[in-house]
Scaffold this motif. Structure first.
Motif, PDB file in Angstrom:
ATOM      1  N   ASP A   1      38.722  37.704  46.661  1.00 17.62           N
ATOM      2  CA  ASP A   1      38.073  38.973  46.277  1.00 17.62           C
ATOM      3  C   ASP A   1      37.364  38.862  44.927  1.00 17.62           C
ATOM      4  O   ASP A   1      36.254  39.372  44.758  1.00 17.62           O
ATOM      5  CB  ASP A   1      39.100  40.109  46.197  1.00 17.62           C
ATOM      6  N   ALA A   2      38.000  38.196  43.986  1.00 15.23           N
ATOM      7  CA  ALA A   2      37.373  38.019  42.669  1.00 15.23           C
ATOM      8  C   ALA A   2      36.121  37.148  42.806  1.00 15.23           C
ATOM      9  O   ALA A   2      35.090  37.415  42.176  1.00 15.23           O
ATOM     10  CB  ALA A   2      38.357  37.392  41.690  1.00 15.23           C
ATOM     11  N   ILE A   3      36.208  36.138  43.648  1.00 12.86           N
ATOM     12  CA  ILE A   3      35.040  35.273  43.889  1.00 12.86           C
ATOM     13  C   ILE A   3      33.904  36.099  44.499  1.00 12.86           C
ATOM     14  O   ILE A   3      32.746  35.994  44.083  1.00 12.86           O
ATOM     15  CB  ILE A   3      35.434  34.083  44.801  1.00 12.86           C
ATOM     16  N   LEU A   4      34.267  36.958  45.450  1.00 14.93           N
ATOM     17  CA  LEU A   4      33.240  37.796  46.094  1.00 14.93           C
ATOM     18  C   LEU A   4      32.584  38.743  45.104  1.00 14.93           C
ATOM     19  O   LEU A   4      31.386  39.013  45.183  1.00 14.93           O
ATOM     20  CB  LEU A   4      33.856  38.602  47.239  1.00 14.93           C
ATOM     21  N   GLU A   5      33.382  39.225  44.164  1.00 15.18           N
ATOM     22  CA  GLU A   5      32.818  40.125  43.154  1.00 15.18           C
ATOM     23  C   GLU A   5      31.761  39.390  42.320  1.00 15.18           C
ATOM     24  O   GLU A   5      30.685  39.925  42.058  1.00 15.18           O
ATOM     25  CB  GLU A   5      33.953  40.638  42.269  1.00 15.18           C
ATOM     26  N   ALA A   6      32.082  38.170  41.941  1.00 16.62           N
ATOM     27  CA  ALA A   6      31.113  37.375  41.179  1.00 16.62           C
ATOM     28  C   ALA A   6      29.899  37.031  42.050  1.00 16.62           C
ATOM     29  O   ALA A   6      28.751  37.056  41.590  1.00 16.62           O
ATOM     30  CB  ALA A   6      31.773  36.102  40.651  1.00 16.62           C
ATOM     31  N   TYR A   7      30.169  36.737  43.294  1.00 14.49           N
ATOM     32  CA  TYR A   7      29.080  36.413  44.236  1.00 14.49           C
ATOM     33  C   TYR A   7      28.124  37.599  44.371  1.00 14.49           C
ATOM     34  O   TYR A   7      26.900  37.441  44.341  1.00 14.49           O
ATOM     35  CB  TYR A   7      29.690  36.056  45.594  1.00 14.49           C
ATOM     36  N   GLN A   8      28.713  38.781  44.506  1.00  9.97           N
ATOM     37  CA  GLN A   8      27.861  39.972  44.651  1.00  9.97           C
ATOM     38  C   GLN A   8      27.049  40.255  43.395  1.00  9.97           C
ATOM     39  O   GLN A   8      25.989  40.877  43.461  1.00  9.97           O
ATOM     40  CB  GLN A   8      28.707  41.187  45.057  1.00  9.97           C
ATOM     41  N   ALA A   9      27.552  39.765  42.254  1.00 10.39           N
ATOM     42  CA  ALA A   9      26.783  39.906  41.012  1.00 10.39           C
ATOM     43  C   ALA A   9      25.736  38.799  40.886  1.00 10.39           C
ATOM     44  O   ALA A   9      25.040  38.716  39.876  1.00 10.39           O
ATOM     45  CB  ALA A   9      27.728  39.885  39.820  1.00 10.39           C
ATOM     46  N   GLY A  10      25.661  37.924  41.881  1.00  6.12           N
ATOM     47  CA  GLY A  10      24.604  36.909  41.886  1.00  6.12           C
ATOM     48  C   GLY A  10      25.057  35.487  41.619  1.00  6.12           C
ATOM     49  O   GLY A  10      24.258  34.556  41.720  1.00  6.12           O
ATOM     50  N   GLN A  11      26.326  35.294  41.272  1.00  8.52           N
ATOM     51  CA  GLN A  11      26.802  33.941  40.958  1.00  8.52           C
ATOM     52  C   GLN A  11      26.912  33.102  42.236  1.00  8.52           C
ATOM     53  O   GLN A  11      27.418  33.587  43.251  1.00  8.52           O
ATOM     54  CB  GLN A  11      28.170  34.029  40.261  1.00  8.52           C
ATOM     55  N   ARG A  12      26.421  31.868  42.200  1.00  6.93           N
ATOM     56  CA  ARG A  12      26.448  31.040  43.410  1.00  6.93           C
ATOM     57  C   ARG A  12      27.200  29.727  43.244  1.00  6.93           C
ATOM     58  O   ARG A  12      27.488  29.044  44.217  1.00  6.93           O
ATOM     59  CB  ARG A  12      25.010  30.720  43.870  1.00  6.93           C
ATOM     60  N   ILE A  13      27.477  29.312  42.011  1.00  6.84           N
ATOM     61  CA  ILE A  13      28.186  28.041  41.813  1.00  6.84           C
ATOM     62  C   ILE A  13      29.593  28.333  41.298  1.00  6.84           C
ATOM     63  O   ILE A  13      29.758  29.034  40.293  1.00  6.84           O
ATOM     64  CB  ILE A  13      27.464  27.123  40.803  1.00  6.84           C
ATOM     65  N   PHE A  14      30.581  27.805  42.008  1.00  8.36           N
ATOM     66  CA  PHE A  14      31.975  28.025  41.635  1.00  8.36           C
ATOM     67  C   PHE A  14      32.687  26.695  41.503  1.00  8.36           C
ATOM     68  O   PHE A  14      32.379  25.733  42.220  1.00  8.36           O
ATOM     69  CB  PHE A  14      32.677  28.896  42.687  1.00  8.36           C
ATOM     70  N   GLY A  15      33.636  26.638  40.586  1.00  5.95           N
ATOM     71  CA  GLY A  15      34.387  25.406  40.359  1.00  5.95           C
ATOM     72  C   GLY A  15      35.865  25.612  40.632  1.00  5.95           C
ATOM     73  O   GLY A  15      36.442  26.614  40.221  1.00  5.95           O
ATOM     74  N   GLU A  16      36.464  24.643  41.307  1.00  5.79           N
ATOM     75  CA  GLU A  16      37.911  24.656  41.552  1.00  5.79           C
ATOM     76  C   GLU A  16      38.499  23.347  41.053  1.00  5.79           C
ATOM     77  O   GLU A  16      37.844  22.307  41.117  1.00  5.79           O
ATOM     78  CB  GLU A  16      38.205  24.816  43.046  1.00  5.79           C
ATOM     79  N   ASN A  17      39.750  23.415  40.589  1.00  2.42           N
ATOM     80  CA  ASN A  17      40.348  22.182  40.057  1.00  2.42           C
ATOM     81  C   ASN A  17      41.502  21.661  40.902  1.00  2.42           C
ATOM     82  O   ASN A  17      42.121  20.674  40.540  1.00  2.42           O
ATOM     83  CB  ASN A  17      40.786  22.380  38.603  1.00  2.42           C
ATOM     84  N   LYS A  18      41.799  22.351  41.992  1.00  2.17           N
ATOM     85  CA  LYS A  18      42.852  21.848  42.887  1.00  2.17           C
ATOM     86  C   LYS A  18      42.324  21.779  44.310  1.00  2.17           C
ATOM     87  O   LYS A  18      41.738  22.742  44.816  1.00  2.17           O
ATOM     88  CB  LYS A  18      44.071  22.768  42.845  1.00  2.17           C
TER      89      LYS A  18
END
Ligand SMILES: *Cc1c(COP(=O)(O)O)cnc(C)c1O
Length: 221
Positions: free
Chosen positions: A31-48
């Motif tokens: 859900d938090a990722i979707l919130e950022a996505y809806q604000a236009g963010q397209r690149i996400f980083g994961e460490n695990k």
């Protein structure tokens, strides 16, 4: 209370257009990722690896996922389908394994070489000597399903901005050295991944092309 969208907007106002913002979504919900996505963010980083392979299938397909954490060889197979860039290649054994697995899956995986630039010896990363010993043989015929796209590093965890600045300047020098010595004609080798929530401004001053910011976007979790 500021929202994820507010945080993103503030950050993007400070980051020059030639640098990319990697939203580090580790420990965050879809859900938090979707919130950022809806604000236009397209690149996400994961460490695990486990988090990446759990969340990516639940999130929009046009997200660009970056893997930024220490990678164990037994996890490579699972992350290859999702990882459009692996920031954290800290050994050539790992690079070889990534290439082998990418080849099996009919892919070419973009990678950054992670350098040890911090004073602390807890952080992973190559030394310049190790990198050069390997790159002297580059390109290596049987490591042909990876593209080397630049360097990554993490500064010492300290309030002393001079220390952080010195370490980022050092990574920039490493990048320039490798670029001119091994990749002068290779347009793919162009990235310097450095800077997190507390030090991204300093990183940008020292030539960062990718800042990896988590807490400042999503808050503490
Ligand atoms: C967690 C993490 C980040 C982001 O850290 P923040 O301080 O939350 O911005 C960046 N890079 C790596 C490798 C990380 O593990």
């Amino acid at each position: 209370m500021t929202t994820i969208a507010d945080n993103l907007r503030k950050l993007l106002a400070e980051i020059p257009p030639e640098a990319k913002l990697i939203a580090v979504s580790k420990n965050q919900s879809v859900d938090a990722i979707l919130e950022a996505y809806q604000a236009g963010q397209r690149i996400f980083g994961e460490n695990k690896a486990q988090e990446l392979i759990t969340k990516a299938p639940q999130a929009p397909g046009n997200i660009e996922w970056h893997f930024i954490g220490h990678l164990q060889t037994n996890k490579i197979r699972q992350i290859i389908p999702y990882a459009s860039l692996i920031h954290s290649v800290d050994s050539f054994r790992l690079l070889r394994e990534i290439s082998r697995e990418a080849g099996k899956q009919g892919r070419n995986t973009r990678c950054l070489l992670q350098f040890h630039i911090a004073e602390e010896d807890t952080k992973y990363g190559l030394s310049l000597e190790e990198a050069e010993e390997f790159l002297d043989q580059w390109p290596i015929p049987d490591i042909n399903h990876v593209s080397l796209c630049g360097v990554m590093g993490m500064a010492t965890f300290t309030d002393d901005e001079n220390v952080v600045a010195r370490e980022f300047a050092h990574l920039h020098e490493i990048y320039l050295h490798l670029k001119s010595k091994y990749f002068p004609l290779d347009d793919s080798f162009k990235e310097i991944s450095m800077g997190m929530s507390d030090d991204y401004r300093i990183a940008i001053q020292h030539g960062s092309t990718m800042v990896r910011v988590g807490t400042r976007i999503f808050g503490h979790r």
